[in-house]
Design a protein around this motif. Structure first.
Motif: not given
Length: 345
Positions: A38-63
């Motif tokens: 079918d025409s399902r988009p492949a999830a493991d293809d070559k690089p595609g559309k550029h995506v900017t991901i915003g990441f809001a993580g924790p303070q690194a006060d623990h391993g």
């Protein structure tokens, strides 16, 4: 330990890490499989559309928290079509809300958020979703499912359950076996879930009785102090379930200082120091139950797939799942070499 200053709420049983299932989902390498009919988009293809991901993580006060941030950054660097816009990380609720709002104003494509407090950050998650920015909610869950597109996190109940099963199997033939528990802070729901899982597992072993429990604070110092109290109160026992490998460093110090032996210790989370001790097999620490920080790498995988309108390789659905709960594997001497690369400092 305040809930806002430590980690919050840790797939297949053979997976080396949380990323094992998802690594292929957005690989830059072409799929080795035949194309789908079918025409399902492949999830493991070559690089595609550029995506900017915003990441809001924790303070690194623990391993573990530091490992979360490192996993997110390192996974994003593997993708030529991903830009990661990461905040400094904060365990202050108001500060983190401001950081997320800044990412929303930048109009990032997808947000990955590990909230300092899931309930407190629910509104800003809703704000992002309403602005058309899908949110990957990492580990500490928002109070409203409408505040995120996908939740990725650990299984705290399963962590305790698997620790209990491991100890149960080791002691099943020992009459009147006694175990003790060194938990995390009782104010945290994750601690309650880990304890409940442990207690439920022990119900299957009528010869085993939990005789004592102390709540520590996910720090080396608290682990040492609370373990010393357990050792003083209990002249003998057969096993110890410790919820966290960082506090486990202190617990081991207390055990060594007291000159105690003759019991097995099971830790929690999967720190490299714990795995090294398990491999060396020269202390009471014989196993640790994973709460993999690789969930952050998996969150980046999912965010990229979401931004590119892809599904996950190996699954038939057009969309990524609504939730992904990681498996809490038990690491002991038999399989420690397999899991050592996932250990965190």
């Amino acid at each position: 330990m305040p809930e806002t200053s430590r980690r919050g709420l840790l797939f297949g049983t053979a997976a080396v890490s949380a990323g094992a299932f998802l690594t292929a989902c957005t690989s830059n390498e072409p799929s080795k499989k035949e194309p789908a009919a079918d025409s399902r988009p492949a999830a493991d293809d070559k690089p595609g559309k550029h995506v900017t991901i915003g990441f809001a993580g924790p303070q690194a006060d623990h391993g573990w928290l530091n490992a979360i941030n490192e996993q997110a950054r390192s996974r994003a660097e593997t993708y030529s079509d991903v830009t990661l816009d990461a905040t400094e990380g904060s365990n202050d609720t108001a500060a983190q809300i401001g950081q997320v709002e800044t990412l929303i104003n930048k109009k990032v494509d997808v947000l990955v958020i590990l909230p300092a407090d899931g309930k407190a950050l629910t509104q800003v998650g809703l704000k992002a979703m309403r602005a058309g920015i899908p949110v990957i909610n990492l580990d500490r869950v928002f109070a409203d499912p409408q505040a995120y597109r996908c939740w990725v996190g650990g299984d705290n109940y399963g962590m305790g359950l698997n620790a209990g099963k491991y100890i149960g199997e080791k002691l099943k033939d020992k009459p009147n076996a006694k175990v003790v528990e060194l938990s995390g802070p009782d104010s945290l729901e994750l601690t309650q879930q880990r304890t409940k899982g442990f207690d439920d597992a022990l119900k299957n072993y009528p010869n085993i009785r939990k005789v004592a429990r102390q709540a520590a604070d996910f720090t080396v110092e608290s682990g040492q102090a609370k373990m010393a109290q357990l050792l003083q109160a209990q002249s003998s026992f057969d096993a110890l379930w410790n919820h966290d490998d960082d506090q486990g460093v202190g617990a081991l110090r207390a055990v060594q200082q007291a000159g105690r032996e003759g019991f097995l210790m099971v830790g929690g989370a999967g720190a490299k120091s714990a795995m090294d001790a398990i491999k060396a097999d020269n202390s009471v620490l014989k196993a640790t139950v994973l709460y993999p920080p690789t969930m952050a790498a998996s969150a980046i995988d999912l965010a990229r797939a979401l931004g590119q309108s892809k599904g996950i390789s190996g699954m038939s659905e057009l969309e990524i799942p609504a939730s992904v709960t990681l498996f809490s594997a038990v690491v002991d001497k038999q399989n420690v070499d397999q899991y050592l690369p996932t250990g965190f400092n």
